[in-house]
Design a protein around this motif. Structure first.
Motif, PDB file in Angstrom:
ATOM      1  N   LYS A 188       1.020  -1.107  -0.157  1.00  0.00           N
ATOM      2  CA  LYS A 188      -0.131  -0.110   0.047  1.00  0.00           C
ATOM      3  C   LYS A 188       1.055   1.290  -0.067  1.00  0.00           C
ATOM      4  O   LYS A 188       2.153   1.270   0.279  1.00  0.00           O
ATOM      5  CB  LYS A 188      -0.794   0.247   1.238  1.00  0.00           C
ATOM      6  N   GLN A 189       0.333   2.441  -0.101  1.00  0.00           N
ATOM      7  CA  GLN A 189       1.070   3.688  -0.071  1.00  0.00           C
ATOM      8  C   GLN A 189       0.439   4.402   1.210  1.00  0.00           C
ATOM      9  O   GLN A 189      -0.446   3.837   1.762  1.00  0.00           O
ATOM     10  CB  GLN A 189       0.827   4.643  -1.191  1.00  0.00           C
ATOM     11  N   ALA A 190       1.127   5.294   1.639  1.00  0.00           N
ATOM     12  CA  ALA A 190       0.803   5.917   2.702  1.00  0.00           C
ATOM     13  C   ALA A 190      -0.716   6.491   2.729  1.00  0.00           C
ATOM     14  O   ALA A 190      -1.119   6.980   1.719  1.00  0.00           O
ATOM     15  CB  ALA A 190       1.799   7.267   3.035  1.00  0.00           C
ATOM     16  N   GLY A 217      10.433   7.845  -5.961  1.00  0.00           N
ATOM     17  CA  GLY A 217       9.976   8.779  -4.943  1.00  0.00           C
ATOM     18  C   GLY A 217       8.667   8.448  -4.218  1.00  0.00           C
ATOM     19  O   GLY A 217       8.343   9.286  -3.268  1.00  0.00           O
ATOM     20  N   VAL A 218       8.141   7.345  -4.509  1.00  0.00           N
ATOM     21  CA  VAL A 218       6.755   6.974  -3.767  1.00  0.00           C
ATOM     22  C   VAL A 218       7.272   5.956  -2.501  1.00  0.00           C
ATOM     23  O   VAL A 218       8.097   4.919  -2.678  1.00  0.00           O
ATOM     24  CB  VAL A 218       5.788   6.389  -4.806  1.00  0.00           C
ATOM     25  N   GLU A 219       6.732   6.285  -1.407  1.00  0.00           N
ATOM     26  CA  GLU A 219       7.198   5.334  -0.503  1.00  0.00           C
ATOM     27  C   GLU A 219       6.067   4.436  -0.293  1.00  0.00           C
ATOM     28  O   GLU A 219       4.825   4.547  -0.223  1.00  0.00           O
ATOM     29  CB  GLU A 219       7.136   6.259   1.015  1.00  0.00           C
ATOM     30  N   TYR A 220       6.483   2.998  -0.182  1.00  0.00           N
ATOM     31  CA  TYR A 220       5.514   2.017  -0.138  1.00  0.00           C
ATOM     32  C   TYR A 220       5.452   1.273   1.051  1.00  0.00           C
ATOM     33  O   TYR A 220       6.736   1.165   1.825  1.00  0.00           O
ATOM     34  CB  TYR A 220       5.772   0.965  -1.316  1.00  0.00           C
ATOM     35  N   PHE A 221       4.501   0.751   1.502  1.00  0.00           N
ATOM     36  CA  PHE A 221       4.481  -0.349   2.860  1.00  0.00           C
ATOM     37  C   PHE A 221       4.224  -1.563   2.481  1.00  0.00           C
ATOM     38  O   PHE A 221       3.148  -1.853   1.713  1.00  0.00           O
ATOM     39  CB  PHE A 221       3.602   0.572   3.937  1.00  0.00           C
ATOM     40  N   ASN A 241       4.344  -8.046  10.221  1.00  0.00           N
ATOM     41  CA  ASN A 241       4.764  -6.605  10.358  1.00  0.00           C
ATOM     42  C   ASN A 241       4.871  -5.887   9.086  1.00  0.00           C
ATOM     43  O   ASN A 241       5.273  -6.463   7.970  1.00  0.00           O
ATOM     44  CB  ASN A 241       6.123  -6.575  11.081  1.00  0.00           C
ATOM     45  N   GLU A 242       4.673  -4.583   9.267  1.00  0.00           N
ATOM     46  CA  GLU A 242       4.826  -3.829   8.134  1.00  0.00           C
ATOM     47  C   GLU A 242       6.464  -3.150   7.831  1.00  0.00           C
ATOM     48  O   GLU A 242       6.849  -3.014   8.877  1.00  0.00           O
ATOM     49  CB  GLU A 242       3.923  -2.491   7.988  1.00  0.00           C
ATOM     50  N   VAL A 243       6.802  -3.080   6.714  1.00  0.00           N
ATOM     51  CA  VAL A 243       8.119  -2.538   6.329  1.00  0.00           C
ATOM     52  C   VAL A 243       8.046  -1.481   5.090  1.00  0.00           C
ATOM     53  O   VAL A 243       7.010  -1.704   4.535  1.00  0.00           O
ATOM     54  CB  VAL A 243       9.061  -3.591   5.799  1.00  0.00           C
ATOM     55  N   LYS A 244       8.931  -0.527   5.199  1.00  0.00           N
ATOM     56  CA  LYS A 244       8.720   0.705   4.121  1.00  0.00           C
ATOM     57  C   LYS A 244       9.899   0.335   3.375  1.00  0.00           C
ATOM     58  O   LYS A 244      11.043  -0.118   3.185  1.00  0.00           O
ATOM     59  CB  LYS A 244       8.903   1.747   4.887  1.00  0.00           C
ATOM     60  N   GLY A 245       9.487   0.848   1.875  1.00  0.00           N
ATOM     61  CA  GLY A 245      10.591   0.919   0.679  1.00  0.00           C
ATOM     62  C   GLY A 245      10.450   1.885  -0.303  1.00  0.00           C
ATOM     63  O   GLY A 245       9.076   2.417  -0.284  1.00  0.00           O
TER      64      GLY A 245
END
Length: 251
Positions: A188-190, A217-221, A241-245
């Motif tokens: 998902k996105q923020a 430039g897009v932050e994903y979870f 758990n969620e992680v970001k990339g």
């Protein structure tokens, strides 16, 4: 007004001398039946989903859909089970399309999580839609599911790479009687909720995933579910758990 018109027309045609049968029978002036009700298990809850009907039984458009009623019954052993017994179904959800509350909508599809379940018990669901004048559809298809103990969730990490991010995890232990089929990867996105459908599904022997569809430039979870087969049904774990990339072009 539309239904009043057709009921008057039906009465006139039926009572007129030499006229046989209506153009549209009154029982057809209801929403078309839902035929794609599905139940899946995600974690300790069932995900119950169906699609909004787009027409009435006679083929005309629905002018004023007011909502849905979801019913559930306990499935008993064959010698005691009774589909047609009175009051065997219990209404568990009233869905108002204008005020969804905990119901999720994806286009014309509606979904909610049912968590009032007992391990090992089998449940059967059906849903009807209704219009503002009270016209109610026939029962949908029946969807049946046995509540299983879900597999453990994997614990994931995110490793930055020149192309974005690679997710990694260890294979969790599974209970006897279940077979690990693979892993479902969600993204998902923020400010979004995690979607119900995975971005990708990988086989059981795979323990990492590189996202090939990241925008600069897009932050994903990300989160991952274990998927096992129990008694012929696919059962997913709770979300990990969620992680970001993020994929960032180098200067």
């Amino acid at each position: 007004m539309k239904k009043v018109f057709f009921l008057l027309l039906f009465t006139l045609l039926f009572s007129a001398c030499g006229k046989r049968g209506p153009l549209v029978a009154p029982e057809a002036l209801v929403p078309a039946g839902i035929n794609d009700l599905r139940v899946e298990q995600k974690g300790n809850r069932f995900l119950v989903c169906w699609s909004r009907p787009d027409k009435e039984e006679w083929g005309g458009p629905i002018e004023s859909l007011a909502g849905f009623r979801v019913f559930r019954r306990d499935v008993l052993p064959p010698d005691r089970d009774c589909e047609e017994c009175p009051n065997i179904y219990r209404a568990i959800k009233l869905v108002d399309p204008e005020y969804l509350e905990d119901v999720l909508r994806f286009g014309s599809r509606y979904c909610f999580f049912d968590g009032d379940l007992v391990d090992g018990k089998t449940y059967q669901y059906k849903v009807v839609s209704f219009e503002k004048d009270g016209a109610t559809s026939k029962d949908s298809n029946k969807a049946r599911r046995t509540k299983a103990v879900p597999p453990p969730s994997p614990h994931i990490s995110a490793v930055p790479t020149p192309d974005g991010v690679t997710l990694r995890w260890e294979t969790p232990a599974t209970a006897p009687g279940s077979h690990l089929e693979g892993f479902s990867i969600y993204r998902k996105q923020a400010n979004e909720v995690m979607p119900l459908s995975p971005l990708a599904v990988v086989k059981a022997e795979v323990i990492q995933f590189a996202d090939p569809h990241m925008e600069h430039g897009v932050e994903y979870f990300y989160a991952v579910r274990s998927v096992v087969k129990i008694g012929g049904d696919l059962v997913e774990s709770d979300l990990s758990n969620e992680v970001k990339g993020m994929f960032s072009l180098s200067e």
